[in-house]
Design an enzyme around this catalytic site. Structure first.
Site, PDB file in Angstrom:
ATOM      1  CB  SER A   1      21.561 107.134 -38.801  1.00 60.84           C
ATOM      2  OG  SER A   1      20.537 108.041 -38.523  1.00 60.84           O
ATOM      3  CG  LEU A   2      18.817 105.399 -45.529  1.00 61.53           C
ATOM      4  CD1 LEU A   2      20.157 105.465 -46.242  1.00 61.53           C
ATOM      5  CD2 LEU A   2      17.991 104.213 -46.034  1.00 61.53           C
TER       6      LEU A   2
ATOM      7  CB  SER B   1      23.366 103.785 -34.355  1.00 60.32           C
ATOM      8  OG  SER B   1      22.727 104.606 -35.319  1.00 60.32           O
TER       9      SER B   1
ATOM     10  CG  ASN C   1      10.909 110.761 -30.577  1.00 58.98           C
ATOM     11  OD1 ASN C   1       9.839 110.192 -30.422  1.00 58.98           O
ATOM     12  ND2 ASN C   1      12.043 110.099 -30.774  1.00 58.98           N
TER      13      ASN C   1
ATOM     14  CB  CYS D   1      21.631 114.635 -37.674  1.00 52.86           C
ATOM     15  SG  CYS D   1      22.799 113.365 -38.189  1.00 52.86           S
TER      16      CYS D   1
ATOM     17  CD  GLU E   1      21.142 114.261 -22.061  1.00 53.43           C
ATOM     18  OE1 GLU E   1      20.063 114.710 -21.644  1.00 53.43           O
ATOM     19  OE2 GLU E   1      21.598 114.503 -23.192  1.00 53.43           O
TER      20      GLU E   1
ATOM     21  CB  CYS F   1      27.041 114.894 -31.984  1.00 52.01           C
ATOM     22  SG  CYS F   1      27.194 113.866 -33.470  1.00 52.01           S
TER      23      CYS F   1
ATOM     24  CB  CYS G   1      19.653 114.889 -33.955  1.00 50.66           C
ATOM     25  SG  CYS G   1      20.324 114.184 -32.424  1.00 50.66           S
TER      26      CYS G   1
ATOM     27  CB  CYS H   1      20.399 104.484 -25.199  1.00 47.04           C
ATOM     28  SG  CYS H   1      20.910 105.649 -26.493  1.00 47.04           S
TER      29      CYS H   1
ATOM     30  CB  CYS I   1      15.307 108.379 -31.127  1.00 44.70           C
ATOM     31  SG  CYS I   1      16.248 108.546 -32.646  1.00 44.70           S
TER      32      CYS I   1
END
Length: 392
Positions: free
Chosen positions: A249-250, A226, A325, A148, A124, A144, A151, A137, A367
């Site tokens: 990305s903390l 990122s 989100n 995370c 995407e 991935c 996500c 983006c 996000c």
């Protein structure tokens, strides 16, 4: 004028036959100016024809050789016989009420006995217009592997790395799709599917073409990579002469918190990550960006904010607060009061801070929401209990 690839009309050939035909010709997308000059010289053409081809691909965005008017017709025909421009098929567009567009793209995978019975990899990209600029983006991997937990992309697992051409194609598709209404400035963020620093070489090839004044001509200050915190990749990026801005990305203020939502922290804990950030050589007026996804009741307390301020003290940086989100994952957005409290603590500590509300939420383009929504149901593999409160 050539245009992004749509689903092809019926030609009497199966999709596998079409894919095999494309794969029999070498892809030119993702090749540098020097590569194309060398290639054309090998073909017995003047090397400058390679520079003209480079210009046609990345400046004029011509994906059909017959539309490359800066090349002679016999060369156009030869290129069409021996090569192709690997623009992915646009499977679907999802248009948001805020003007954003999420693209679901079919990639062309190598054809073999195992691949013949499965669908091609999908990724995407998101186009986000705003006043005076457009932000694109892009994904750097299909799926991935970083996992995370907040996500949705993590639910896909890692399918494969993308090529440099597949990354560049996402930018070209979005720009070409909006050729009639271009904004004066284009930003590109490598914040879609995947961890860019785990696909380092192809990412850097793509970035060099994006940042080349003779290529896409984007300014380094308008391109951001990122990372979830791949320390060796950060150290390697620091040595690059041509590089984008860096965002970290903390998302947590302690190792305990970060371990719980970002397993990569067990390999590269906060001490190592922050040390790499402190050593990162910043250009004049450049800042690091620390991205912090606020998860309601988990990492959004004033004490979390104070710990973040202590962690990044002395680093030339800003913090982007991103309210989580909503999705089917077992987290919840922060309240507006919590967002304000967190922000106010950082402001009091003289930390530049911005609250970033994601675009395209109504079409799963925000996000943390990129999960090939129309490619099949997404099933959470994370425990359904809400996350525990952070340690005091």
């Amino acid at each position: 004028m050539s245009s992004p690839t749509e689903k092809p009309a019926h030609t009497g050939l199966s999709s596998i036959d079409l894919e095999r035909s494309a794969r029999s010709r070498r892809d030119l997308l993702g090749r540098s100016r020097d590569d194309l000059r060398a290639l054309l010289a090998e073909m017995g053409e003047p090397a400058y024809r390679g520079a003209q081809l480079y210009h046609a691909l990345y400046v004029e965005r011509r994906f059909d050789f017959s539309a490359m008017s800066n090349l002679p017709a016999p060369l156009q025909e030869r290129l069409a016989r021996e090569f192709h421009v690997g623009i992915p098929e646009i499977s679907q567009r999802f248009c948001s009420s805020d003007g954003s567009v999420r693209y679901l793209l079919n990639l062309t995978d190598p054809i073999g006995a195992e691949q013949a019975m499965r669908s091609p990899a999908r990724v995407e990209a998101v186009f986000m217009p705003s006043e005076g600029r457009q932000t694109i983006c892009i994904s750097t991997q299909a799926g991935c592997a970083v996992d995370c937990h907040f996500c949705l992309t993590a639910q896909l697992g890692l399918v494969r790395n993308l090529t440099a051409g597949e990354m560049l194609a996402q930018v070209l598709i979005a720009l070409e799709d909006h050729r009639e209404s271009p904004a004066p400035r284009t930003n590109v963020v490598l914040m879609g599917q995947g961890e860019p620093l785990l696909n380092y070489e192809p990412v850097m090839v793509a970035l060099r073409i994006m940042l080349d004044p003779n290529g896409m001509g984007l300014a380094a200050r308008h391109v951001t990579l990122s990372t979830s915190g791949i320390v060796p990749g950060i150290e390697r990026l620091a040595q690059e002469k041509i590089r984008p801005k860096l965002a970290i990305s903390l998302n947590a203020s302690t190792d305990e918190e970060r371990d719980a939502i970002m397993p990569i922290n067990r390999k590269y804990p906060l001490e190592a990550l922050i040390a790499a950030c402190r050593k990162y050589p910043l250009r004049p007026r450049e800042q690091l960006t620390f991205e912090y996804v606020l998860l309601g009741g988990f990492n959004d307390s004033p004490e979390d904010a104070r710990r973040v301020a202590r962690l990044i003290a002395g680093i030339r940086a800003k913090v982007n607060l991103i309210p989580w989100n909503p999705s089917e994952l077992p987290y919840r957005p922060p309240t507006s009061e919590r967002i304000k409290e967190f922000r106010d603590v950082l402001v009091a500590k003289d930390v530049p801070v911005f609250v970033r509300y994601s675009r395209g939420q109504d079409v799963s383009a925000a996000c943390g929401q990129l999960a090939l929504r129309e490619a099949g149901p997404v099933v959470s593999t994370i425990a359904s209990a809400p996350p525990a409160a952070p340690p005091a």
